[in-house]
Enzyme design. Structure first.
Site, short mmCIF file in Angstrom:
data_model
loop_
_atom_site.label_atom_id
_atom_site.label_comp_id
_atom_site.label_asym_id
_atom_site.label_seq_id
_atom_site.Cartn_x
_atom_site.Cartn_y
_atom_site.Cartn_z
N CYS A 86 33.31 47.90 40.83
CA CYS A 86 33.51 47.56 42.23
C CYS A 86 33.24 48.77 43.15
O CYS A 86 32.09 49.13 43.33
CB CYS A 86 34.91 46.97 42.41
SG CYS A 86 35.01 45.94 43.89
N HIS A 177 36.45 43.20 38.18
CA HIS A 177 37.44 44.10 37.56
C HIS A 177 37.87 43.60 36.18
O HIS A 177 38.91 42.95 36.07
CB HIS A 177 38.68 44.18 38.44
CG HIS A 177 38.47 44.87 39.74
ND1 HIS A 177 38.72 46.21 39.93
CD2 HIS A 177 38.01 44.40 40.93
CE1 HIS A 177 38.44 46.53 41.17
NE2 HIS A 177 38.01 45.46 41.81
N GLU A 179 39.35 45.21 33.99
CA GLU A 179 40.65 45.84 33.66
C GLU A 179 41.82 45.06 34.23
O GLU A 179 42.97 45.34 33.89
CB GLU A 179 40.65 47.30 34.14
CG GLU A 179 40.88 47.51 35.63
CD GLU A 179 39.66 47.21 36.52
OE1 GLU A 179 38.65 46.71 36.00
OE2 GLU A 179 39.75 47.45 37.74
N1 GLN Z 1 35.79 46.83 49.32
C1 GLN Z 1 35.90 48.06 48.58
C2 GLN Z 1 34.86 49.08 49.07
O1 GLN Z 1 33.98 48.75 49.84
C3 GLN Z 1 35.74 47.84 47.08
C4 GLN Z 1 36.89 46.99 46.57
C5 GLN Z 1 37.23 47.20 45.13
O2 GLN Z 1 36.91 48.22 44.54
N2 GLN Z 1 37.94 46.24 44.58
O3 GLN Z 1 34.92 50.17 48.65
#
Ligand code: GLN
Length: 222
Positions: A86, A177, A179
């Protein structure tokens, strides 16, 4: 800087902000030594490094403040494998639509917050045959979309109008995710990419003992 020992057997988790303990917990479940990485010295001898989810702007600033940006790049050049989940994927992307890229190490374009606000976070399931034979539960939290991949990038999971997981020879990226689910499949996949031998059977990638809170029992220093 200490040279990377290729057969160290440990995977680090960048421990500045975001979902750190959850990754360390998953690594423990597949019997891979995990290490919290807060300082440059913590990178020594790692086979791989997970850059967790969190908030990419915050993480980028902390990486500079803690002097870890150049150190991670140097270890990567010496063979350290990287996995960005992410926000971590955003930091590793070569293109961050409408914003400046950070590491720019994998040839993908990401669009931040492409599903909407935190309230538009969701869970689903999908099959990523290269990673596991059974559908994998997926948790998206204010996720980016991977909206472009270069010729050296393999798509591991393609959804409606975006790519959710991809890799090149040395970097894995997932916009969801693993995890935060009982699935150990992506952690096993990354461990093998690092040349390690995770415990457990591919066909039973869901850990029945996992709960959303079970990482807490491992405490702050695993
Ligand atoms: N929205 C976050 C970003 O732009 C990422 C979200 C996440 O890691 N779950 O960094």
């Amino acid at each position: 800087m200490t040279a990377v020992v290729a057969d160290s057997g440990a995977i680090g988790v960048l421990d500045l902000q975001g979902g750190v303990q959850e990754h360390l917990d998953h690594l423990q479940r597949i019997r891979i030594a995990g290490r919290s990485v807060k300082h440059a010295a913590d990178l020594a001898g790692l086979a791989g490094l997970i850059i967790p989810g969190g908030e990419s702007t915050c993480l980028s600033r902390l990486l500079d403040i803690f002097g870890l940006r150049a150190e991670i790049e140097a270890h990567y050049r010496q063979g350290l494998k990287l996995w960005g989940t992410c926000a971590g994927a955003i930091l590793l992307a070569r293109e961050n639509v409408g914003e400046a890229p950070f590491f720019g190490l994998i040839d993908i374009a990401v669009s931040r917050n492409a599903f909407g606000s935190q309230l538009d976070s969701f869970q689903c399931e999908a099959l990523a045959p290269t990673v596991a034979p059974e559908p994998i539960p997926l948790t998206f939290i204010r996720a980016p979309k991977i909206v472009g991949t270069g010729p050296d990038v393999q798509v591991l999971l393609s959804m409606q109008d975006y790519v959710a997981a991809a890799e090149d020879d040395r970097i894995l990226v997932t916009v969801f995710h693993p995890e935060l689910t009982p699935s150990l499949a992506f952690h096993r996949y990354f461990a093998r990419k690092c040349g390690l031998h995770p415990a457990g059977d591919e066909k039973t990638a869901l850990d029945p003992d996992w709960t959303p809170q079970s990482w807490i029992r491992f405490g702050p220093h695993v």
